[in-house]
Scaffold this active site. Structure first.
Site, PDB file in Angstrom:
ATOM      1  N   TYR A 112       0.841  -1.212   0.000  1.00 20.68           N
ATOM      2  CA  TYR A 112       0.000   0.000   0.000  1.00 20.68           C
ATOM      3  C   TYR A 112       0.871   1.255   0.000  1.00 20.68           C
ATOM      4  O   TYR A 112       0.692   2.153  -0.828  1.00 20.68           O
ATOM      5  CB  TYR A 112      -0.909  -0.021   1.228  1.00 20.68           C
ATOM      6  CG  TYR A 112      -1.894   1.114   1.311  1.00 20.68           C
ATOM      7  CD1 TYR A 112      -2.901   1.256   0.366  1.00 20.68           C
ATOM      8  CD2 TYR A 112      -1.835   2.033   2.355  1.00 20.68           C
ATOM      9  CE1 TYR A 112      -3.824   2.297   0.454  1.00 20.68           C
ATOM     10  CE2 TYR A 112      -2.761   3.069   2.454  1.00 20.68           C
ATOM     11  CZ  TYR A 112      -3.750   3.195   1.504  1.00 20.68           C
ATOM     12  OH  TYR A 112      -4.663   4.217   1.603  1.00 20.68           O
ATOM     13  N   ASP A 113       1.825   1.285   0.933  1.00 21.61           N
ATOM     14  CA  ASP A 113       2.633   2.501   1.102  1.00 21.61           C
ATOM     15  C   ASP A 113       3.374   2.846  -0.193  1.00 21.61           C
ATOM     16  O   ASP A 113       3.367   3.988  -0.646  1.00 21.61           O
ATOM     17  CB  ASP A 113       3.667   2.316   2.222  1.00 21.61           C
ATOM     18  CG  ASP A 113       3.031   1.985   3.564  1.00 21.61           C
ATOM     19  OD1 ASP A 113       1.812   1.751   3.585  1.00 21.61           O
ATOM     20  OD2 ASP A 113       3.751   1.957   4.570  1.00 21.61           O
ATOM     21  N   GLU A 114       4.022   1.820  -0.772  1.00 21.21           N
ATOM     22  CA  GLU A 114       4.824   2.093  -1.966  1.00 21.21           C
ATOM     23  C   GLU A 114       3.936   2.345  -3.183  1.00 21.21           C
ATOM     24  O   GLU A 114       4.286   3.121  -4.064  1.00 21.21           O
ATOM     25  CB  GLU A 114       5.818   0.965  -2.234  1.00 21.21           C
ATOM     26  CG  GLU A 114       6.833   0.754  -1.111  1.00 21.21           C
ATOM     27  CD  GLU A 114       7.820   1.915  -0.903  1.00 21.21           C
ATOM     28  OE1 GLU A 114       7.603   3.020  -1.435  1.00 21.21           O
ATOM     29  OE2 GLU A 114       8.808   1.706  -0.168  1.00 21.21           O
TER      30      GLU A 114
END
Ligand code: UDP
Length: 320
Positions: A147-149
């Site tokens: 999700y973050d990347e």
């Protein structure tokens, strides 16, 4: 304001469906697109007979076209830690291929482009509260990295289209948001606690419960998104509520608002769970004149009836 034709990717999601409502209320036409992986068509059921609205079920990771558009709001993405850990690869695909396809559409029609990004870009932050200038502390190979990347990449592509194609773009970084239409089983802390409290079950606190989050009620969040969308500010801009609570305090508030006697049960803390999260919203205050109005207690009270019905719906489904 001119009446526009807007597209909302992820339009059947919790936030996406509220955004569709807000754009329609301003008089615009809206096409919501969603593959319904984590979105729920029931969130848009009340718009069934609205002539200015349509829902198209499609996967934006494949090239697509919905005709001429003035504004593309790109929200599509699994967003709860449980959802994106189940759907890790679709999360990376929608953040990369989906974002390219949505940007290509905006570029084709000369539309403005709005990216919903996230406080997850800051990872487990070493700066507190988090300002937009902070580059973050993300584990690129941890369980949250899908999700973050994906969102960090989405920001990079959005800025590249602005830089190389002169596309008009906006980026919002959304902090934890809650309210009616959250999926009762999405695993996030407020739906979990509300469901557990209303069913008289123990509240599952992960770790020691001293980690913090800052919770924004959905109507405040949507107001912030729209202010940014209609402003000249490219962002990123943090939109969230700076009222910061430990997860134990959040549990306590849920117990008060529901009047429940549920006890607390401590469970293992998931890997890379951020220890603290609080937006610095000075940019939103100064550039957009925006700040949230609804505190956690009031927002939980406003959400209570929805969660009661969602829990009753679960019971009805089980007995059927
Ligand atoms: N959490 C918890 N119990 C739950 C669900 C979540 O203690 O039943 C904690 C979780 O470990 C995290 C915080 O609540 O520290 C917020 O979790 P959520 O999944 O809502 O969103 P996040 O901010 O982590 O993306």
């Amino acid at each position: 304001m001119n009446k526009l034709r807007a597209m909302v990717t992820g339009g059947a999601g919790f936030l996406g469906s509220h955004l569709c409502d807000a754009l329609l209320a301003e008089g615009h036409s809206v096409v919501a697109v969603d593959n319904l992986l984590t979105g729920n068509a029931a969130n848009l059921e009340h718009l069934r007979n609205e002539p200015r609205f349509e829902l198209r079920r499609l996967d934006i990771c494949e090239p697509f076209d919905c005709g001429k558009l003035d504004y593309v709001f790109h929200l599509a993405c699994p967003a709860s830690p449980v959802d994106y850990s189940i759907h890790g690869i679709p999360t990376l695909r929608v953040g990369s291929l989906g974002t390219f396809n949505a940007l290509e559409l905006a570029n084709k029609y000369g539309a403005r482009f709005f990216l919903s990004s996230t406080s997850e870009c800051y990872g487990d932050p070493e700066e507190h509260p988090q300002k937009e200038s902070y580059w973050g502390h993300v584990n690129p190979i941890g369980p949250r990295s899908v999700y973050d990347e994906a969102k960090r990449f989405s920001e990079a592509v959005t800025v590249a289209y602005r830089r190389y194609h002169k596309l008009e773009t906006r980026i919002v970084r959304i902090f934890n948001t809650y309210g009616p239409r959250m999926q009762i089983n999405d695993g996030r802390v407020i739906p979990n606690f509300m469901k557990q409290a209303l069913r008289g079950e123990e509240l599952t606190v992960y770790g020691d419960g001293k980690q913090t989050r800052s919770f924004c009620y959905v109507s405040d969040e949507i107001e912030g998104l729209l202010r940014l969308a209609w402003s000249q500010e490219p962002g990123p801009v943090n939109i969230g509520n700076p009222g910061e609570f430990t997860i134990l305090e959040c549990g306590q508030k849920v117990l008060e608002v529901t009047g429940s006697n549920s006890k607390i049960k401590f469970m293992p803390l998931p890997q890379d769970d951020p220890k603290q999260r609080c937006p610095d919203i000075s940019k939103a205050r100064s550039v957009l004149g925006w700040e949230p109005k609804i505190n956690l207690e009031t927002g939980l009270k406003l959400s209570l009836e929805y969660f009661r019905q969602a829990v009753a719906g679960m019971k009805a489904t089980r007995s059927a």
